[in-house]
Design a protein around this motif. Sequence first.
Motif, short mmCIF file in Angstrom:
data_model
loop_
_atom_site.label_atom_id
_atom_site.label_comp_id
_atom_site.label_asym_id
_atom_site.label_seq_id
_atom_site.Cartn_x
_atom_site.Cartn_y
_atom_site.Cartn_z
N GLY A 81 0.83 -1.21 0.00
CA GLY A 81 0.00 0.00 0.00
C GLY A 81 0.86 1.25 0.00
O GLY A 81 0.56 2.22 -0.71
N GLU A 82 1.94 1.22 0.78
CA GLU A 82 2.86 2.35 0.82
C GLU A 82 3.54 2.54 -0.54
O GLU A 82 3.71 3.66 -1.02
CB GLU A 82 3.91 2.17 1.92
N ASP A 84 2.33 1.67 -3.42
CA ASP A 84 1.32 2.19 -4.35
C ASP A 84 1.22 3.71 -4.24
O ASP A 84 1.07 4.40 -5.25
CB ASP A 84 -0.05 1.56 -4.08
N LYS A 85 1.31 4.24 -3.02
CA LYS A 85 1.26 5.69 -2.83
C LYS A 85 2.46 6.37 -3.51
O LYS A 85 2.32 7.41 -4.13
CB LYS A 85 1.25 6.04 -1.35
N ILE A 86 3.62 5.74 -3.37
CA ILE A 86 4.83 6.30 -3.99
C ILE A 86 4.73 6.22 -5.51
O ILE A 86 5.02 7.18 -6.22
CB ILE A 86 6.09 5.56 -3.48
N TYR A 87 4.31 5.06 -6.01
CA TYR A 87 4.21 4.87 -7.45
C TYR A 87 3.24 5.85 -8.10
O TYR A 87 3.42 6.24 -9.25
CB TYR A 87 3.75 3.45 -7.79
N ALA A 88 2.23 6.23 -7.38
CA ALA A 88 1.21 7.12 -7.95
C ALA A 88 1.80 8.43 -8.43
O ALA A 88 1.30 9.05 -9.37
CB ALA A 88 0.12 7.39 -6.91
N ASP A 89 2.90 8.86 -7.81
CA ASP A 89 3.52 10.14 -8.16
C ASP A 89 4.71 10.00 -9.10
O ASP A 89 5.33 11.01 -9.46
CB ASP A 89 3.98 10.86 -6.88
#
Length: 110
Positions: A81-82, A84-89
């Motif tokens: 989940g963490e 995924d947050k990084i990848y989003a940007d």
Amino acid sequence: MNLTVLFGKKLKEIRKKKNITQQYLAELCDLHPTTIGMIEAGKRTPSFATVELLANKLDVEYVEFFDYNTTPTHRNMKLRGELDKIYADLPPEAIEAFLKQAILFKPLFK
């Protein structure tokens, strides 16, 4: 998995982290070693008094015996989940570069 089994696994995990044998823990708690073994195997449910005694002798808060959110599966899901947050940007090229590096390091963690 039922609560008795989860409790037993957590007790064993905590006991091993403290480098304490079942025999020694049994002596500390004035219990039979078989009792500790059965609790750890999930074949015996400890009373509240025994839970409190185990916590005191292992020098942990009793609630640690009931913290089941630290299983490897749960940790992996949390970490994903963490990520995924990084990848989003990140742009796709950066993600690809990161994954290539991660693949190179994977054998080190087996």
